[in-house]
Motif scaffolding. Structure first.
Motif, PDB file in Angstrom:
ATOM      1  N   CYS A   9       0.852  -1.181   0.000  1.00 51.02           N
ATOM      2  CA  CYS A   9       0.000   0.000   0.000  1.00 51.02           C
ATOM      3  C   CYS A   9       0.890   1.233   0.000  1.00 51.02           C
ATOM      4  O   CYS A   9       1.776   1.354   0.853  1.00 51.02           O
ATOM      5  N   ASN A  10       0.697   2.133  -0.952  1.00 47.10           N
ATOM      6  CA  ASN A  10       1.425   3.404  -0.968  1.00 47.10           C
ATOM      7  C   ASN A  10       0.556   4.481  -0.351  1.00 47.10           C
ATOM      8  O   ASN A  10      -0.661   4.513  -0.555  1.00 47.10           O
ATOM      9  N   VAL A  11       1.196   5.387   0.395  1.00 50.02           N
ATOM     10  CA  VAL A  11       0.506   6.514   1.018  1.00 50.02           C
ATOM     11  C   VAL A  11       1.224   7.802   0.634  1.00 50.02           C
ATOM     12  O   VAL A  11       2.370   7.774   0.191  1.00 50.02           O
ATOM     13  N   PRO A  12       0.563   8.959   0.815  1.00 48.53           N
ATOM     14  CA  PRO A  12       1.132  10.191   0.296  1.00 48.53           C
ATOM     15  C   PRO A  12       2.307  10.782   1.073  1.00 48.53           C
ATOM     16  O   PRO A  12       3.116  11.510   0.495  1.00 48.53           O
ATOM     17  N   ASP A  13       2.419  10.488   2.381  1.00 55.32           N
ATOM     18  CA  ASP A  13       3.497  11.121   3.146  1.00 55.32           C
ATOM     19  C   ASP A  13       3.825  10.307   4.399  1.00 55.32           C
ATOM     20  O   ASP A  13       3.104   9.370   4.760  1.00 55.32           O
ATOM     21  N   ALA A  14       4.922  10.703   5.054  1.00 50.29           N
ATOM     22  CA  ALA A  14       5.412   9.960   6.222  1.00 50.29           C
ATOM     23  C   ALA A  14       4.431   9.990   7.389  1.00 50.29           C
ATOM     24  O   ALA A  14       4.268   8.995   8.091  1.00 50.29           O
ATOM     25  N   GLY A  15       3.786  11.105   7.612  1.00 52.49           N
ATOM     26  CA  GLY A  15       2.823  11.190   8.710  1.00 52.49           C
ATOM     27  C   GLY A  15       1.665  10.236   8.519  1.00 52.49           C
ATOM     28  O   GLY A  15       1.254   9.548   9.465  1.00 52.49           O
ATOM     29  N   CYS A  16       1.158  10.166   7.315  1.00 53.62           N
ATOM     30  CA  CYS A  16       0.080   9.234   6.990  1.00 53.62           C
ATOM     31  C   CYS A  16       0.561   7.795   7.158  1.00 53.62           C
ATOM     32  O   CYS A  16      -0.160   6.954   7.699  1.00 53.62           O
ATOM     33  N   ALA A  17       1.784   7.526   6.717  1.00 50.89           N
ATOM     34  CA  ALA A  17       2.348   6.179   6.830  1.00 50.89           C
ATOM     35  C   ALA A  17       2.410   5.735   8.288  1.00 50.89           C
ATOM     36  O   ALA A  17       2.001   4.621   8.624  1.00 50.89           O
ATOM     37  N   GLU A  18       2.913   6.595   9.156  1.00 54.55           N
ATOM     38  CA  GLU A  18       3.036   6.248  10.572  1.00 54.55           C
ATOM     39  C   GLU A  18       1.669   6.077  11.224  1.00 54.55           C
ATOM     40  O   GLU A  18       1.464   5.161  12.022  1.00 54.55           O
ATOM     41  N   ARG A  19       0.729   6.935  10.884  1.00 58.09           N
ATOM     42  CA  ARG A  19      -0.617   6.853  11.465  1.00 58.09           C
ATOM     43  C   ARG A  19      -1.298   5.548  11.067  1.00 58.09           C
ATOM     44  O   ARG A  19      -1.860   4.841  11.919  1.00 58.09           O
ATOM     45  N   ILE A  20      -1.219   5.192   9.801  1.00 58.39           N
ATOM     46  CA  ILE A  20      -1.847   3.955   9.327  1.00 58.39           C
ATOM     47  C   ILE A  20      -1.133   2.735   9.899  1.00 58.39           C
ATOM     48  O   ILE A  20      -1.784   1.796  10.361  1.00 58.39           O
ATOM     49  N   ALA A  31       0.881  -7.694  11.985  1.00 54.65           N
ATOM     50  CA  ALA A  31       1.916  -7.981  12.983  1.00 54.65           C
ATOM     51  C   ALA A  31       3.021  -6.942  12.894  1.00 54.65           C
ATOM     52  O   ALA A  31       3.648  -6.593  13.892  1.00 54.65           O
ATOM     53  N   CYS A  32       3.255  -6.438  11.691  1.00 53.64           N
ATOM     54  CA  CYS A  32       4.350  -5.511  11.435  1.00 53.64           C
ATOM     55  C   CYS A  32       4.029  -4.732  10.168  1.00 53.64           C
ATOM     56  O   CYS A  32       3.467  -5.289   9.220  1.00 53.64           O
ATOM     57  N   VAL A  33       4.410  -3.467  10.149  1.00 52.59           N
ATOM     58  CA  VAL A  33       4.322  -2.650   8.938  1.00 52.59           C
ATOM     59  C   VAL A  33       5.674  -1.986   8.734  1.00 52.59           C
ATOM     60  O   VAL A  33       6.147  -1.257   9.610  1.00 52.59           O
ATOM     61  N   ASN A  34       6.300  -2.253   7.602  1.00 51.92           N
ATOM     62  CA  ASN A  34       7.537  -1.576   7.245  1.00 51.92           C
ATOM     63  C   ASN A  34       7.188  -0.326   6.449  1.00 51.92           C
ATOM     64  O   ASN A  34       6.441  -0.398   5.472  1.00 51.92           O
ATOM     65  N   ILE A  35       7.726   0.802   6.887  1.00 54.26           N
ATOM     66  CA  ILE A  35       7.551   2.069   6.187  1.00 54.26           C
ATOM     67  C   ILE A  35       8.842   2.314   5.420  1.00 54.26           C
ATOM     68  O   ILE A  35       9.905   2.491   6.019  1.00 54.26           O
ATOM     69  N   LEU A  36       8.748   2.300   4.100  1.00 50.52           N
ATOM     70  CA  LEU A  36       9.930   2.404   3.255  1.00 50.52           C
ATOM     71  C   LEU A  36      10.212   3.854   2.875  1.00 50.52           C
ATOM     72  O   LEU A  36       9.428   4.755   3.161  1.00 50.52           O
ATOM     73  N   HIS A  37      11.343   4.057   2.204  1.00 54.03           N
ATOM     74  CA  HIS A  37      11.719   5.387   1.722  1.00 54.03           C
ATOM     75  C   HIS A  37      10.773   5.833   0.616  1.00 54.03           C
ATOM     76  O   HIS A  37      10.181   5.001  -0.081  1.00 54.03           O
ATOM     77  N   PRO A  38      10.632   7.127   0.442  1.00 56.11           N
ATOM     78  CA  PRO A  38       9.751   7.618  -0.621  1.00 56.11           C
ATOM     79  C   PRO A  38      10.147   7.065  -1.989  1.00 56.11           C
ATOM     80  O   PRO A  38      11.323   6.811  -2.259  1.00 56.11           O
ATOM     81  N   HIS A  53       5.234  11.581  -5.448  1.00 48.71           N
ATOM     82  CA  HIS A  53       6.083  10.921  -4.463  1.00 48.71           C
ATOM     83  C   HIS A  53       5.165  10.264  -3.434  1.00 48.71           C
ATOM     84  O   HIS A  53       4.211  10.890  -2.958  1.00 48.71           O
ATOM     85  N   GLU A  54       5.446   9.015  -3.113  1.00 51.87           N
ATOM     86  CA  GLU A  54       4.637   8.265  -2.158  1.00 51.87           C
ATOM     87  C   GLU A  54       5.548   7.471  -1.230  1.00 51.87           C
ATOM     88  O   GLU A  54       6.714   7.242  -1.526  1.00 51.87           O
ATOM     89  N   ILE A  55       4.979   7.010  -0.134  1.00 52.89           N
ATOM     90  CA  ILE A  55       5.678   6.168   0.841  1.00 52.89           C
ATOM     91  C   ILE A  55       5.095   4.763   0.751  1.00 52.89           C
ATOM     92  O   ILE A  55       3.905   4.568   1.028  1.00 52.89           O
ATOM     93  N   PRO A  56       5.901   3.760   0.366  1.00 54.03           N
ATOM     94  CA  PRO A  56       5.399   2.382   0.327  1.00 54.03           C
ATOM     95  C   PRO A  56       5.332   1.769   1.725  1.00 54.03           C
ATOM     96  O   PRO A  56       6.217   1.978   2.566  1.00 54.03           O
ATOM     97  N   LEU A  57       4.281   1.008   1.954  1.00 51.95           N
ATOM     98  CA  LEU A  57       4.123   0.223   3.181  1.00 51.95           C
ATOM     99  C   LEU A  57       4.148  -1.251   2.813  1.00 51.95           C
ATOM    100  O   LEU A  57       3.512  -1.670   1.847  1.00 51.95           O
ATOM    101  N   LEU A  58       4.881  -2.043   3.599  1.00 49.30           N
ATOM    102  CA  LEU A  58       4.853  -3.507   3.502  1.00 49.30           C
ATOM    103  C   LEU A  58       4.188  -3.995   4.780  1.00 49.30           C
ATOM    104  O   LEU A  58       4.750  -3.865   5.869  1.00 49.30           O
ATOM    105  N   ILE A  59       2.991  -4.538   4.632  1.00 47.56           N
ATOM    106  CA  ILE A  59       2.168  -4.912   5.777  1.00 47.56           C
ATOM    107  C   ILE A  59       2.144  -6.429   5.899  1.00 47.56           C
ATOM    108  O   ILE A  59       1.732  -7.117   4.976  1.00 47.56           O
ATOM    109  N   LYS A  60       2.585  -6.963   7.049  1.00 53.77           N
ATOM    110  CA  LYS A  60       2.589  -8.413   7.288  1.00 53.77           C
ATOM    111  C   LYS A  60       1.343  -8.782   8.067  1.00 53.77           C
ATOM    112  O   LYS A  60       1.100  -8.265   9.151  1.00 53.77           O
TER     113      LYS A  60
END
Length: 107
Positions: A9-20, A31-38, A53-60
């Motif tokens: 799942c890609n999100v628009p910014d770091a704040g959104c990534a951390e909140r989700i 169990a875990c969400v990796n927040i990757l580089h833009p 520009h988006e922030i990728p999330l890897l959600i386990k």
């Protein structure tokens, strides 16, 4: 053992990534969400080619949690149509896959 998934799942910014990420883990949908580089995404939306520009999330997570996780992502995500793509985990360290299963639960 429960079937493990990695959800992209890609999100628009770091704040959104951390909140989700925090919400999904707190709700035990992941169990875990990796927040990757833009990254730079190029896609077609409403007939136009967009670059963002988006922030990728890897959600386990697990297959049993996917429906609830997808619903939560749709609720928390600011995009009208968020990217929610689940990939099956065909193999992995049994202890890690067991941990993913233990740390998640379907609502």
């Amino acid at each position: 053992m429960t079937e493990a998934l990695v959800v992209l799942c890609n999100v628009p910014d770091a704040g959104c990534a951390e909140r989700i990420a925090r919400a999904l883990v707190e709700r035990r949908l992941a169990a875990c969400v990796n927040i990757l580089h833009p990254c730079l995404s190029v896609y077609r939306w409403q007939g136009e080619v967009e670059t963002q520009h988006e922030i990728p999330l890897l959600i386990k997570t697990t297959a049993a949690c996917f429906a609830a996780l997808s619903a939560a992502l749709s609720e928390l995500h600011p995009y009208e149509v968020p990217e929610i793509i689940a990939l099956p985990v065909s193999a992995g360290l049994p202890a890690y896959l067991g941990w993913v299963s233990q740390e998640t639960r379907a609502e």
